[in-house]
Motif scaffolding. Structure first.
Motif, PDB file in Angstrom:
ATOM      1  N   ALA A  76       0.832  -1.202   0.000  1.00 18.90           N
ATOM      2  CA  ALA A  76       0.000   0.000   0.000  1.00 18.90           C
ATOM      3  C   ALA A  76       0.868   1.255   0.000  1.00 18.90           C
ATOM      4  CB  ALA A  76      -0.935  -0.002   1.213  1.00 18.90           C
ATOM      5  N   GLY A  77       1.886   1.263   0.842  1.00 14.02           N
ATOM      6  CA  GLY A  77       2.758   2.425   0.921  1.00 14.02           C
ATOM      7  C   GLY A  77       3.474   2.697  -0.397  1.00 14.02           C
ATOM      8  N   ALA A  78       3.997   1.636  -1.008  1.00  7.95           N
ATOM      9  CA  ALA A  78       4.742   1.801  -2.257  1.00  7.95           C
ATOM     10  C   ALA A  78       3.827   2.248  -3.389  1.00  7.95           C
ATOM     11  CB  ALA A  78       5.443   0.491  -2.620  1.00  7.95           C
ATOM     12  N   LEU A  79       2.616   1.682  -3.450  1.00  6.87           N
ATOM     13  CA  LEU A  79       1.704   2.028  -4.538  1.00  6.87           C
ATOM     14  C   LEU A  79       1.154   3.441  -4.356  1.00  6.87           C
ATOM     15  CD1 LEU A  79       0.030  -1.463  -4.883  1.00  6.87           C
ATOM     16  CD2 LEU A  79       1.388  -0.285  -6.649  1.00  6.87           C
ATOM     17  N   ALA A  80       0.873   3.830  -3.115  1.00  7.70           N
ATOM     18  CA  ALA A  80       0.414   5.199  -2.863  1.00  7.70           C
ATOM     19  C   ALA A  80       1.513   6.199  -3.211  1.00  7.70           C
ATOM     20  CB  ALA A  80      -0.010   5.353  -1.395  1.00  7.70           C
ATOM     21  N   ALA A  81       2.753   5.843  -2.884  1.00  6.49           N
ATOM     22  CA  ALA A  81       3.877   6.732  -3.196  1.00  6.49           C
ATOM     23  C   ALA A  81       4.044   6.926  -4.702  1.00  6.49           C
ATOM     24  CB  ALA A  81       5.169   6.187  -2.581  1.00  6.49           C
ATOM     25  N   LYS A  82       3.601   5.928  -5.463  1.00 15.64           N
ATOM     26  CA  LYS A  82       3.659   6.009  -6.937  1.00 15.64           C
ATOM     27  C   LYS A  82       2.454   6.768  -7.499  1.00 15.64           C
ATOM     28  CE  LYS A  82       7.115   3.318  -8.665  1.00 15.64           C
ATOM     29  NZ  LYS A  82       7.927   3.614  -9.870  1.00 15.64           N
ATOM     30  N   GLY A  83       1.577   7.261  -6.631  1.00 12.92           N
ATOM     31  CA  GLY A  83       0.439   8.041  -7.082  1.00 12.92           C
ATOM     32  C   GLY A  83      -0.842   7.243  -7.277  1.00 12.92           C
ATOM     33  N   HIS A  84      -0.826   5.977  -6.930  1.00 12.91           N
ATOM     34  CA  HIS A  84      -2.055   5.182  -7.034  1.00 12.91           C
ATOM     35  C   HIS A  84      -2.980   5.489  -5.860  1.00 12.91           C
ATOM     36  CE1 HIS A  84      -0.616   2.858 -10.437  1.00 12.91           C
ATOM     37  NE2 HIS A  84       0.550   2.766  -9.824  1.00 12.91           N
ATOM     38  N   ASP A  85      -4.262   5.212  -6.086  1.00  9.32           N
ATOM     39  CA  ASP A  85      -5.296   5.476  -5.088  1.00  9.32           C
ATOM     40  C   ASP A  85      -5.595   4.143  -4.400  1.00  9.32           C
ATOM     41  OD1 ASP A  85      -7.053   7.067  -3.753  1.00  9.32           O
ATOM     42  OD2 ASP A  85      -8.440   7.355  -5.434  1.00  9.32           O
ATOM     43  N   VAL A  86      -5.172   4.011  -3.145  1.00  6.29           N
ATOM     44  CA  VAL A  86      -5.134   2.711  -2.474  1.00  6.29           C
ATOM     45  C   VAL A  86      -6.090   2.653  -1.286  1.00  6.29           C
ATOM     46  CG1 VAL A  86      -3.670   1.056  -1.243  1.00  6.29           C
ATOM     47  CG2 VAL A  86      -2.717   2.407  -3.133  1.00  6.29           C
ATOM     48  N   MET A  87      -6.899   1.603  -1.219  1.00  7.25           N
ATOM     49  CA  MET A  87      -7.677   1.317  -0.018  1.00  7.25           C
ATOM     50  C   MET A  87      -7.288  -0.054   0.517  1.00  7.25           C
ATOM     51  SD  MET A  87     -11.791   1.006   0.768  1.00  7.25           S
ATOM     52  CE  MET A  87     -12.171   2.707   0.383  1.00  7.25           C
ATOM     53  N   ILE A  88      -6.905  -0.080   1.795  1.00  8.41           N
ATOM     54  CA  ILE A  88      -6.645  -1.354   2.469  1.00  8.41           C
ATOM     55  C   ILE A  88      -7.960  -1.867   3.034  1.00  8.41           C
ATOM     56  CG2 ILE A  88      -5.542  -2.405   4.486  1.00  8.41           C
ATOM     57  CD1 ILE A  88      -3.115  -0.708   4.033  1.00  8.41           C
ATOM     58  N   GLY A  89      -8.236  -3.148   2.822  1.00 10.28           N
ATOM     59  CA  GLY A  89      -9.427  -3.779   3.370  1.00 10.28           C
ATOM     60  C   GLY A  89      -9.102  -4.662   4.552  1.00 10.28           C
ATOM     61  N   THR A  90      -9.954  -4.624   5.547  1.00  6.89           N
ATOM     62  CA  THR A  90      -9.786  -5.460   6.731  1.00  6.89           C
ATOM     63  C   THR A  90     -11.173  -5.879   7.216  1.00  6.89           C
ATOM     64  OG1 THR A  90      -8.705  -5.561   8.905  1.00  6.89           O
ATOM     65  CG2 THR A  90      -9.785  -3.489   8.327  1.00  6.89           C
ATOM     66  N   ARG A  91     -11.232  -6.862   8.108  1.00 10.02           N
ATOM     67  CA  ARG A  91     -12.527  -7.368   8.549  1.00 10.02           C
ATOM     68  C   ARG A  91     -13.325  -6.282   9.267  1.00 10.02           C
ATOM     69  NH1 ARG A  91     -14.651  -9.289  13.008  1.00 10.02           N
ATOM     70  NH2 ARG A  91     -12.676  -9.012  14.109  1.00 10.02           N
ATOM     71  N   ASP A  92     -12.645  -5.603  10.170  1.00 12.48           N
ATOM     72  CA  ASP A  92     -13.305  -4.621  11.033  1.00 12.48           C
ATOM     73  C   ASP A  92     -12.353  -3.439  11.204  1.00 12.48           C
ATOM     74  OD1 ASP A  92     -14.211  -3.093  13.183  1.00 12.48           O
ATOM     75  OD2 ASP A  92     -14.820  -4.829  14.379  1.00 12.48           O
ATOM     76  N   PRO A  93     -12.524  -2.393  10.393  1.00 20.09           N
ATOM     77  CA  PRO A  93     -11.568  -1.263  10.414  1.00 20.09           C
ATOM     78  C   PRO A  93     -11.375  -0.676  11.815  1.00 20.09           C
ATOM     79  CG  PRO A  93     -13.000  -1.090   8.507  1.00 20.09           C
ATOM     80  CD  PRO A  93     -13.546  -2.222   9.333  1.00 20.09           C
ATOM     81  N   GLN A  94     -12.452  -0.579  12.583  1.00 18.07           N
ATOM     82  CA  GLN A  94     -12.333   0.025  13.923  1.00 18.07           C
ATOM     83  C   GLN A  94     -11.434  -0.845  14.810  1.00 18.07           C
ATOM     84  OE1 GLN A  94     -16.168   1.021  15.596  1.00 18.07           O
ATOM     85  NE2 GLN A  94     -15.267   1.899  17.462  1.00 18.07           N
ATOM     86  N   ALA A  95     -11.651  -2.154  14.741  1.00 17.49           N
ATOM     87  CA  ALA A  95     -10.816  -3.078  15.529  1.00 17.49           C
ATOM     88  C   ALA A  95      -9.365  -3.014  15.069  1.00 17.49           C
ATOM     89  CB  ALA A  95     -11.352  -4.509  15.401  1.00 17.49           C
ATOM     90  N   THR A  96      -9.165  -2.910  13.758  1.00 21.10           N
ATOM     91  CA  THR A  96      -7.796  -2.823  13.221  1.00 21.10           C
ATOM     92  C   THR A  96      -7.073  -1.603  13.773  1.00 21.10           C
ATOM     93  OG1 THR A  96      -8.301  -4.022  11.185  1.00 21.10           O
ATOM     94  CG2 THR A  96      -6.462  -2.459  11.092  1.00 21.10           C
ATOM     95  N   MET A  97      -7.797  -0.460  13.876  1.00 19.92           N
ATOM     96  CA  MET A  97      -7.173   0.768  14.363  1.00 19.92           C
ATOM     97  C   MET A  97      -6.886   0.717  15.864  1.00 19.92           C
ATOM     98  SD  MET A  97      -6.534   2.773  11.872  1.00 19.92           S
ATOM     99  CE  MET A  97      -6.480   4.494  12.394  1.00 19.92           C
ATOM    100  N   GLN A  98      -7.594  -0.163  16.578  1.00 18.39           N
ATOM    101  CA  GLN A  98      -7.377  -0.248  18.029  1.00 18.39           C
ATOM    102  C   GLN A  98      -6.354  -1.312  18.407  1.00 18.39           C
ATOM    103  OE1 GLN A  98     -11.429  -0.877  19.336  1.00 18.39           O
ATOM    104  NE2 GLN A  98     -11.890   1.325  19.384  1.00 18.39           N
TER     105      GLN A  98
END
Lengths: 227, 227
Positions: free
Chosen positions: A16-38
């Motif tokens: 994700a970091g490398a592709l965003a740095a190249k100017g791509h529009d990136v969304m990471i998917g996870t089961r539960d975004p709120q849980a992932t952030m905690q």
């Protein structure tokens, strides 16, 4: 290009970091975004929690597996082996559609200790399991044979003069992926092994990979096919 | 140096021929020398019967497995995967003693068609099976990851700049084998993967090897570990 990436671990972060740095529009998917952030890092103090990585990558979006699947023009599965099928099931067949999916995952199992064994091998592969479960998806197995830092920067060793593989049933998808591997990351030698059953050979390289990692004391190595 | 080689196929022939040409004293071992000399090639017209190869290599001796095991100061197992344990059993524990055995065999099975699958893998290996059956033998897994013509002549591609592996329990045996690989054939990059369990990684490279053979249309390739 809009890209959906499944998986919040080191492989997902690195891609994700490398592709965003190249100017791509990136969304990471996870089961539960709120849980992932905690969540604290599973490896404890040795790895940065996802939220800290995410805070440093403002251009990268975070969503559910379904949201990331809908977002991406192409998708990348960067989960663990055991997380791969749940991720695709979480996204759902409707959201996945017939999109191109780069499958980077490896069926490594640690139930027998270290080094890991494969949870599927020899007469089947994780890539085939995923393709059977979602037959419309145009799956291309690739990048699973190198450490994350080399996936996105093969030039970090040997002047980038080493080999990547692709396997999958859709010739057009493989041709696109070969082009992307070159454009995105600089891969120059990409060998097409054939249909998705050939992912067995790519996944069965991992038992040698983990042993080379031990023998060399570094993950910064890759295979070059001399011919 | 006196060397005993088990196996009369293309691998045994190639190793015996190359070692005899280097001035070594070589005896090939087989179950029944008389039957071997009468046998037509299993592959029919595509391969030379052993007796014709043998007639062209006057310096090479032919004997039973036991005779070859007693003859050699070091031994090489160049049988098929299914032939490996029968060869060592044919030689017998007394004749094998604690000699160094280079195990070049691969557990390839064709019962599921082509490409072959492995008859043992992931949580065990052919090398481990052999070592368990003959615990005194100082087994070193090596050379199984390249085609016969490259085993004895790595310089045939890429200036010889590619990689061979060794795995085995006896450090002294591995050190000797690393030296021999260089002296006999010119191998310069030989990576020690550790004890005999690491032969799993070397044997599990074969499913990729057979697919690369198909994709490249040639067996004259090998892996180089770029690091």
């Amino acid at each position: 290009m809009k890209l959906g990436i499944f998986g919040t671990g080191i492989v997902g972060q690195t891609l994700a970091g490398a592709l965003a740095a190249k100017g791509h529009d990136v969304m990471i998917g996870t089961r539960d975004p709120q849980a992932t952030m905690q969540r604290e890092s599973a490896s404890g103090a040795t790895r940065t929690p996802f939220r800290d990585w995410y805070a440093g990558h403002a251009a990268v979006k975070l969503g559910t597996f379904t949201e990331a699947a809908r977002f991406g023009e192409a998708l990348i599965n960067a989960t663990s082996g055991s997380g791969a099928l749940p991720a695709l099931e979480g996204a759902g067949a409707d959201a996945l559609g017939d999109k191109i999916l780069l499958d980077v995952s490896n069926p490594l199992g640690y139930s027998k200790g270290s080094p890991p064994t494969l949870t599927v091998s020899n007469t089947d592969s994780l890539a085939e399991q995923l393709q059977r479960a979602f037959p419309r998806v145009r799956l291309v197995k690739t990048l699973n044979t190198a450490t994350a830092a080399l996936m996105v920067n093969p030039g970090a060793i040997g002047g980038g003069d080493h080999t990547m593989f692709v396997a999958g049933n859709d010739a057009d998808a493989k041709a696109k992926v070969k082009g992307w591997l070159g454009e995105w990351f600089g891969w120059r030698d990409v060998i097409d092994l054939g249909d998705v059953t050939n992912a067995r050979g790519m996944e069965m390289l991992l038992p040698l990979w983990v042993r080379l990692y031990s023998a060399l004391g570094s993950s910064m190595f890759n295979f070059k096919i001399i011919r």
